[in-house]
Design an enzyme around this catalytic site. Sequence first.
Site, mmCIF file in Angstrom:
data_model
loop_
_atom_site.group_PDB
_atom_site.id
_atom_site.type_symbol
_atom_site.label_atom_id
_atom_site.label_comp_id
_atom_site.label_asym_id
_atom_site.label_seq_id
_atom_site.Cartn_x
_atom_site.Cartn_y
_atom_site.Cartn_z
ATOM 1 N N SER A 58 2.482 -1.394 11.337
ATOM 2 C CA SER A 58 2.721 -2.844 11.248
ATOM 3 C C SER A 58 3.560 -3.466 12.346
ATOM 4 C CB SER A 58 3.353 -3.182 9.902
ATOM 5 O OG SER A 58 2.351 -3.240 8.928
ATOM 6 N N SER A 114 1.246 -5.667 9.433
ATOM 7 C CA SER A 114 1.735 -6.757 8.612
ATOM 8 C C SER A 114 2.752 -7.659 9.328
ATOM 9 C CB SER A 114 2.382 -6.212 7.335
ATOM 10 O OG SER A 114 3.516 -5.421 7.667
ATOM 11 N N LYS A 146 11.459 -10.662 10.560
ATOM 12 C CA LYS A 146 10.387 -10.525 9.564
ATOM 13 C C LYS A 146 10.948 -10.812 8.170
ATOM 14 C CE LYS A 146 6.772 -7.199 8.185
ATOM 15 N NZ LYS A 146 6.204 -5.842 8.400
HETATM 16 N N1 GLN Z 1 -1.898 -1.529 7.455
HETATM 17 C C1 GLN Z 1 -1.089 -0.559 6.810
HETATM 18 C C2 GLN Z 1 -1.005 -0.845 5.338
HETATM 19 O O1 GLN Z 1 -1.542 -1.804 4.930
HETATM 20 C C3 GLN Z 1 0.271 -0.486 7.435
HETATM 21 C C4 GLN Z 1 1.181 -1.564 6.997
HETATM 22 C C5 GLN Z 1 2.592 -1.400 7.529
HETATM 23 O O2 GLN Z 1 2.848 -0.672 8.473
HETATM 24 N N2 GLN Z 1 3.511 -2.035 6.840
HETATM 25 O O3 GLN Z 1 -0.430 -0.137 4.581
#
Ligand code: GLN
Length: 445
Positions: free
Chosen positions: A149, A125, A50
């Site tokens: 995410s 994400s 990532k």
């Molecule tokens: N969807 C969540 C957010 O936008 C989690 C994102 C994540 O785990 N990085 O904060």
Amino acid sequence: MITLKEALKLNKDELAKFKDDLKIKIKANSKLNAYIDIKSAGDGIPIAIKDNIQVKGWAVTSGSNILQGYISPYNATVIQKMADAGLSPFGRTNMDEFAMGSTTESSFYGKTLNPHNSECVPGGSSGGSGAAVGAGLAIAALGSDTGGSIRQPAAFCGIVGMKPTYGRVSRYGLGAYASSLDQIGPMTQNVEDAAILYDIISGCDDKDSTNAKMDDKVTPNLNPNKKLKIAILPSYLENASQDIKDAYSKAIDALKSVGHEIVEKEMMDAKFDISAYYITATAEATTNLARYDGIRYGNRVTGSNLEDTFIKTRSNGFGDEVKRRILLGNFVLSSGYYEAYYVKAQKTRHIIKENFEKIFEDVDLILSPVAPTTANKFGEFKNPMDMYLSDIYTISVNLAGLPALSLPISKNADAMPVGLQFIAKAYDEQTLFDGSLSLETALKK
Ligand code: GLN
């Protein structure tokens, strides 16, 4: 695609040939936009990374315009641990800007497509990592999970995604979103590979002061035959779609068929999770993102004086979702609202943790949905709040610091994958993997 377990047995020549073929395959599938960049850092087994994990000499940008031009001067601890085990970074995967989002639509590099249906999001994400593994374009990948995410894109792309207990995996070299919630974890084709990769990246690290000083490994003791007591959450499921409910019943039947004991439990209303999470995460994000000022990292837009440079750099460099969260985070930390929002969120976080601890006095694992639906269509969320609400099933795990693993259960009528997650006690990754392997095996019967 070969599994990580199989790849560990390849000799040097086989590995080199495999990597050449993989490069061609990734290029042929560039429409997916799972990878931002294909390159290799070392001769080991290729693992997709990532874009918020530091790989020495690579451009690492957290999917943001503001980090264009930044070259990482060091390796994250997870990258070093991988190298020690014969694994090497191969390609940067796409992500929501600074890991803020649930769809990978907010990336500077454009959206990633779901490998099962190009009209659907891959989740986020870590959507690039999810799509890469789901499409057979990576043996395995690393993602990061602040509020789901890793687990949600895993569910949307039909793969396994695991979020370790907070502190199990070093955050040194992870681009920080919300430091008290972030964890790096494996995204793989099956449960056993997730255990292998988890064992490789987890363990002691002096460079992260929140790192748990524990080095125990799960793979040597992996046992899918252990009989477990598993909590199910009937009322919690009310907000889930029929596809998710059907998969939930299927998983329960499979678990019962191999001798696990199922008990019903109640979780507190998930609306409290959303509030506590979006206050905590944005407050921490505001603080973490303050470092991107155009002076120290990446992109700069030169203004008429220093302050003007800060303003122009940040206005130009951050996307809308990131700006929204910086504003929200500053608001909840401001002197007039700190007690009303931030402090209350911390108290709520404590109550959520206690709620889990109470359930875990009686059970080994909790079975939960990962998301209320299967992969959403592009543009389906009409406003940011709708997207935030779709995180109801993942964020409490991060607030409580627990380990959880999302695995594929079935496909719906449109052939889209449906995943569910197991949640375990803090530091009980062993039971998490044992139970997950048991369910994965039972579903194949
Ligand atoms: N969807 C969540 C957010 O936008 C989690 C994102 C994540 O785990 N990085 O904060």
